[in-house]
Design a protein around this motif. Structure first.
Motif, PDB file in Angstrom:
ATOM      1  N   LYS A  58      44.519 100.618  26.006  1.00 48.16           N
ATOM      2  CA  LYS A  58      43.973  99.457  26.709  1.00 48.16           C
ATOM      3  C   LYS A  58      43.764  98.323  25.713  1.00 48.16           C
ATOM      4  O   LYS A  58      42.867  98.372  24.888  1.00 48.16           O
ATOM      5  CB  LYS A  58      42.655  99.819  27.394  1.00 48.16           C
ATOM      6  CG  LYS A  58      42.843 100.815  28.495  1.00 48.16           C
ATOM      7  CD  LYS A  58      41.527 101.221  29.113  1.00 48.16           C
ATOM      8  CE  LYS A  58      41.823 102.160  30.268  1.00 48.16           C
ATOM      9  NZ  LYS A  58      40.960 103.290  30.333  1.00 48.16           N
ATOM     10  N   LYS A  59      44.615  97.307  25.803  1.00 48.30           N
ATOM     11  CA  LYS A  59      44.549  96.180  24.881  1.00 48.30           C
ATOM     12  C   LYS A  59      43.771  95.031  25.529  1.00 48.30           C
ATOM     13  O   LYS A  59      43.752  94.890  26.753  1.00 48.30           O
ATOM     14  CB  LYS A  59      45.955  95.712  24.524  1.00 48.30           C
ATOM     15  CG  LYS A  59      46.807  96.792  23.890  1.00 48.30           C
ATOM     16  CD  LYS A  59      48.231  96.313  23.713  1.00 48.30           C
ATOM     17  CE  LYS A  59      49.161  97.484  23.425  1.00 48.30           C
ATOM     18  NZ  LYS A  59      50.543  97.152  23.671  1.00 48.30           N
ATOM     19  N   ASP A  60      43.157  94.201  24.681  1.00 44.65           N
ATOM     20  CA  ASP A  60      42.383  93.058  25.159  1.00 44.65           C
ATOM     21  C   ASP A  60      43.260  92.114  25.990  1.00 44.65           C
ATOM     22  O   ASP A  60      44.450  91.974  25.734  1.00 44.65           O
ATOM     23  CB  ASP A  60      41.805  92.253  23.991  1.00 44.65           C
ATOM     24  CG  ASP A  60      40.819  93.051  23.144  1.00 44.65           C
ATOM     25  OD1 ASP A  60      40.481  94.184  23.538  1.00 44.65           O
ATOM     26  OD2 ASP A  60      40.400  92.527  22.106  1.00 44.65           O
ATOM     27  N   ILE A  61      42.615  91.462  26.956  1.00 46.06           N
ATOM     28  CA  ILE A  61      43.274  90.461  27.797  1.00 46.06           C
ATOM     29  C   ILE A  61      42.408  89.208  27.762  1.00 46.06           C
ATOM     30  O   ILE A  61      41.184  89.290  27.880  1.00 46.06           O
ATOM     31  CB  ILE A  61      43.415  90.950  29.255  1.00 46.06           C
ATOM     32  CG1 ILE A  61      44.248  92.237  29.320  1.00 46.06           C
ATOM     33  CG2 ILE A  61      44.023  89.855  30.135  1.00 46.06           C
ATOM     34  CD1 ILE A  61      44.229  92.925  30.666  1.00 46.06           C
ATOM     35  N   GLU A  62      43.051  88.059  27.606  1.00 49.82           N
ATOM     36  CA  GLU A  62      42.315  86.794  27.601  1.00 49.82           C
ATOM     37  C   GLU A  62      42.688  85.965  28.823  1.00 49.82           C
ATOM     38  O   GLU A  62      43.854  85.856  29.182  1.00 49.82           O
ATOM     39  CB  GLU A  62      42.620  85.991  26.335  1.00 49.82           C
ATOM     40  CG  GLU A  62      41.797  84.722  26.238  1.00 49.82           C
ATOM     41  CD  GLU A  62      41.990  83.963  24.929  1.00 49.82           C
ATOM     42  OE1 GLU A  62      41.190  83.064  24.662  1.00 49.82           O
ATOM     43  OE2 GLU A  62      42.945  84.272  24.183  1.00 49.82           O
ATOM     44  N   ILE A  63      41.677  85.405  29.462  1.00 45.75           N
ATOM     45  CA  ILE A  63      41.871  84.481  30.576  1.00 45.75           C
ATOM     46  C   ILE A  63      41.381  83.120  30.099  1.00 45.75           C
ATOM     47  O   ILE A  63      40.214  82.973  29.732  1.00 45.75           O
ATOM     48  CB  ILE A  63      41.109  84.934  31.833  1.00 45.75           C
ATOM     49  CG1 ILE A  63      41.646  86.287  32.308  1.00 45.75           C
ATOM     50  CG2 ILE A  63      41.206  83.878  32.932  1.00 45.75           C
ATOM     51  CD1 ILE A  63      40.865  86.908  33.442  1.00 45.75           C
ATOM     52  N   ILE A  64      42.287  82.154  30.081  1.00 47.27           N
ATOM     53  CA  ILE A  64      41.970  80.820  29.575  1.00 47.27           C
ATOM     54  C   ILE A  64      41.798  79.892  30.773  1.00 47.27           C
ATOM     55  O   ILE A  64      42.696  79.742  31.603  1.00 47.27           O
ATOM     56  CB  ILE A  64      43.063  80.329  28.629  1.00 47.27           C
ATOM     57  CG1 ILE A  64      43.156  81.301  27.450  1.00 47.27           C
ATOM     58  CG2 ILE A  64      42.771  78.903  28.163  1.00 47.27           C
ATOM     59  CD1 ILE A  64      44.265  81.031  26.500  1.00 47.27           C
ATOM     60  N   LEU A  65      40.631  79.266  30.832  1.00 45.24           N
ATOM     61  CA  LEU A  65      40.260  78.442  31.980  1.00 45.24           C
ATOM     62  C   LEU A  65      40.332  76.951  31.682  1.00 45.24           C
ATOM     63  O   LEU A  65      39.820  76.485  30.676  1.00 45.24           O
ATOM     64  CB  LEU A  65      38.836  78.781  32.431  1.00 45.24           C
ATOM     65  CG  LEU A  65      38.641  80.187  32.976  1.00 45.24           C
ATOM     66  CD1 LEU A  65      37.192  80.589  32.906  1.00 45.24           C
ATOM     67  CD2 LEU A  65      39.173  80.279  34.382  1.00 45.24           C
ATOM     68  N   ASP A  66      40.978  76.242  32.572  1.00 44.93           N
ATOM     69  CA  ASP A  66      40.997  74.783  32.643  1.00 44.93           C
ATOM     70  C   ASP A  66      40.929  74.467  34.130  1.00 44.93           C
ATOM     71  O   ASP A  66      41.885  73.971  34.713  1.00 44.93           O
ATOM     72  CB  ASP A  66      42.280  74.206  32.038  1.00 44.93           C
ATOM     73  CG  ASP A  66      42.251  74.213  30.533  1.00 44.93           C
ATOM     74  OD1 ASP A  66      41.333  73.597  29.964  1.00 44.93           O
ATOM     75  OD2 ASP A  66      43.140  74.837  29.927  1.00 44.93           O
TER      76      ASP A  66
END
Length: 194
Positions: A58-66
């Motif tokens: 399980k690898k990290d996941i990034e959600i980038i918000l704009d």
């Protein structure tokens, strides 16, 4: 005859987003929170989980918000997915590039690690409803909007240092609570300024 409006569709941007998601594990939400954008985000999260099954890691996941926000129901779909992945052991990083407002704010809160840039602008407010029709229709809309506000408050109180009294102040004075990253950090809305 009504004039047809045309919205330019940027295929290059779509390709960049897909590559970032599948190669770099970064999902960009740079549009309105609606059925289509949340479906895409949930789909990409599911794809990453499937890819992880091949490696059994399980690898990290990034959600980038704009995002300036959008529809509560559709945002709650992504929030549910994020919480579910966290419960499965995933580290979900939510990062504000420029803005995380309204439902963008709510999505930001659900990351296991929350970050903002120095000049990110973050905004929390109560839900709105555009109810028309009969008195019964309007009363039902008020009840549903209150139920949504209660659910939002639960999440805000769970994931931040913001109190119920502060949230009720927003409701009673009917205002949008804008904050820079420094205030968001003090309130526990974000964990780091990057």
């Amino acid at each position: 005859m009504a004039e047809a409006s045309y919205v330019y569709h940027d295929r290059f941007l779509d390709e960049m987003k897909m590559n970032a998601a599948l190669r770099d594990r970064r999902i960009f939400i740079s549009e309105e929170v609606d059925r289509e954008s949340m479906f895409k985000a949930c789909y990409l999260l599911d794809r990453l989980v499937e890819l992880d099954k091949q490696d059994d890691k399980k690898k990290d996941i990034e959600i980038i918000l704009d995002s300036y926000g959008g529809y509560i129901y559709h945002g709650l779909a992504l929030i549910s997915k994020i919480i579910s992945l966290r419960e499965m052991g995933y580290k979900i990083i939510t990062t504000v590039n420029s803005v995380a407002m309204s439902m963008g704010f709510m999505i930001l809160l659900c990351g296991s690690e929350r970050r903002g840039l120095k000049h990110s602008r973050i905004m929390c407010h109560q839900p709105s409803s555009a109810s028309w029709g009969t008195l019964q229709d309007m009363e039902e809309s008020v009840e549903e909007t209150q139920a949504l506000w209660d659910r939002m408050k639960e999440l805000i109180i769970k994931y931040t240092n913001i109190t119920n009294n502060q949230l009720e102040d927003i409701k009673s004075r009917k205002y949008d609570w804008f904050m820079w990253s420094e205030e968001a950090l003090k309130l526990g809305v974000i964990d780091y300024i990057i």
